[in-house]
Design a protein around this motif. Structure first.
Motif, PDB file in Angstrom:
ATOM      1  N   ARG A   1       0.828  -1.209   0.000  1.00 28.03           N
ATOM      2  CA  ARG A   1       0.000   0.000   0.000  1.00 28.03           C
ATOM      3  C   ARG A   1       0.862   1.258   0.000  1.00 28.03           C
ATOM      4  O   ARG A   1       0.487   2.273  -0.593  1.00 28.03           O
TER       5      ARG A   1
ATOM      6  N   ALA B   1       1.838   1.682  -3.524  1.00 31.05           N
ATOM      7  CA  ALA B   1       0.698   2.228  -4.273  1.00 31.05           C
ATOM      8  C   ALA B   1       0.582   3.733  -4.039  1.00 31.05           C
ATOM      9  O   ALA B   1       0.277   4.500  -4.966  1.00 31.05           O
ATOM     10  N   ASN B   2       0.837   4.178  -2.815  1.00 30.39           N
ATOM     11  CA  ASN B   2       0.792   5.615  -2.528  1.00 30.39           C
ATOM     12  C   ASN B   2       1.886   6.370  -3.278  1.00 30.39           C
ATOM     13  O   ASN B   2       1.655   7.472  -3.782  1.00 30.39           O
TER      14      ASN B   2
ATOM     15  N   ARG C   1       3.238   5.326  -6.091  1.00 28.76           N
ATOM     16  CA  ARG C   1       2.832   5.265  -7.508  1.00 28.76           C
ATOM     17  C   ARG C   1       1.807   6.352  -7.812  1.00 28.76           C
ATOM     18  O   ARG C   1       1.885   7.035  -8.843  1.00 28.76           O
ATOM     19  N   LYS C   2       0.852   6.502  -6.933  1.00 29.75           N
ATOM     20  CA  LYS C   2      -0.178   7.517  -7.129  1.00 29.75           C
ATOM     21  C   LYS C   2       0.439   8.915  -7.126  1.00 29.75           C
ATOM     22  O   LYS C   2       0.029   9.789  -7.906  1.00 29.75           O
TER      23      LYS C   2
ATOM     24  N   TYR D   1       9.305  -4.227  -5.208  1.00 34.58           N
ATOM     25  CA  TYR D   1       7.972  -3.921  -5.712  1.00 34.58           C
ATOM     26  C   TYR D   1       8.008  -2.824  -6.772  1.00 34.58           C
ATOM     27  O   TYR D   1       7.281  -2.880  -7.762  1.00 34.58           O
TER      28      TYR D   1
END
Length: 369
Positions: A308, A311-312, A314-315, A340
């Motif tokens: 997660r 993902a943060n 990446r965002k 990752y």
């Protein structure tokens, strides 16, 4: 007729067998790196949490590290901090998560009251301000943005704005009250990598903020039982853990000098250190033998948190393809982050230690208050 039918069926079976064999070779996103423009470069700096450093450590001893990071010229800096909106979520659902907001989230009630904003209002106001941010903002604009960052639960970015003010402009006004000013002034003395590395570096490079990307939504109030704690702690009692403690003690003995601090960062960003960390912690937990597999539950939480966080990140960078991104995170996360991030199509993971080994002369003096 029957012969032709059998022949057709055999042909289909052979074809399907070929498809099955091809499918057996796993599809790998790393094999698909064709994209328009330059790669997004991400360098992960693994760091010990400076709050745990001995008294011999002083923030000024980070100068050689900051010089080398500045030489790489990151355009985006992410930090291991929980965002204001997630803190708001964690407080609302504390009964489910075991209230990690108590440990990881600043109390911003006073700041929000002073500005007449809740978390959503402060967060939206920050985004709206930055969307039209001028190339040369006024001191009043910087003070107001600093106040919004404080109310939005992002004190590190508030400190970036504080540092970017001329010394004579670091005062109350434009939304900053005396209590907020005192909080920003106190930040200069904190042993915290989000302040002493990320915020100082962002201000030095002319960036407007840093980006909190930590995540504690995988924290489970039901998963922190006493039995689980005892089982995982027992797994941690192993030779690799003893080696890590010995290494840490040896490094701490050298922290009175900038050279020793830089050596510490090279150690924590060495792949050999990552293997030692795994063997002492997550690898040991995976083999923890309790019937409830408490160790595997712990590793599941750890992997979810890392995924997660990625993902943060990446965002954060999806609107800035091709940027240089520095991600500052606790050293135990680094190897997971590198692995990752390497799965992402247009991301190139940068060798951190190659940058830390550079001979760097300071080109811009760090702006310490």
């Amino acid at each position: 007729m029957r012969g032709r039918l059998w022949a057709a069926m055999i042909g289909v079976a052979i074809a399907l067998g070929g498809v099955g064999a091809a499918a057996a070779a796993q599809w790998d996103p790393r094999a698909h790196r064709a994209f328009a423009g330059a790669a997004t470069q991400v360098m992960v700096l693994g760091t010990p949490h400076l709050s745990g450093m001995p008294d011999t450590f002083k923030g000024a001893q980070l100068a050689p590290l900051l010089d080398r990071l500045a030489q790489w010229k990151p355009e985006v800096i992410t930090i291991e901090a929980v965002s204001g909106p997630q803190c708001d979520h964690l407080r609302r659902y504390a009964v489910l998560h075991g209230d990690p907001a108590e440990d990881y989230c600043p109390d911003v009630a006073a700041e929000q009251k002073a500005l007449g904003l809740d978390m959503a209002g402060a967060t939206i106001a920050i985004e709206e301000a930055l969307a039209v941010w001028p190339a040369t903002p006024t001191a009043a604009q910087r003070r107001h943005l600093a106040a919004l960052f404080l109310a939005g639960g992002d004190p590190s970015s508030a400190y970036v704005q504080w540092l970017r003010l001329a010394t004579g402009e670091r005062r109350a006004g434009d939304g900053l009250d005396a209590a907020m000013v005192a909080r920003l002034e106190k930040a200069a003395t904190r042993k915290n990598e989000n302040i002493q590395i990320a915020a100082l570096l962002a201000a030095r490079l002319g960036l407007e903020r840093v980006y909190p990307t930590d995540d504690h939504t995988a924290d489970d109030a039901a998963g922190g039982s006493e039995a689980a704690g005892k089982a995982v702690s027992a797994a941690w009692d192993n030779p690799a853990s003893h080696q890590r403690m010995a290494d840490s003690a040896a490094l701490n003995a050298t922290l009175a000098t900038p050279t020793g601090v830089l050596a510490m960062y090279r150690y924590y960003n060495d792949p050999k250190t990552a293997q030692l960390a795994f063997d002492s912690d997550y690898g040991a937990a995976l083999k923890e033998p309790s019937p409830s597999h408490f160790g595997r539950g712990y590793v599941g939480w750890w992997e979810t948190r890392n995924l997660r966080m990625i993902a943060n990140i990446r965002k954060t960078v999806q609107r800035k393809p091709g940027a240089r991104v520095l991600s500052i995170v606790g050293a135990s996360h680094k190897a997971y982050f590198d692995a990752y991030l390497d799965l992402l199509h247009d991301v190139k993971v940068i060798d951190t230690n190659a940058t830390l080994r550079l001979s760097a002369a300071p080109t811009v003096a760090p702006r310490r208050p």
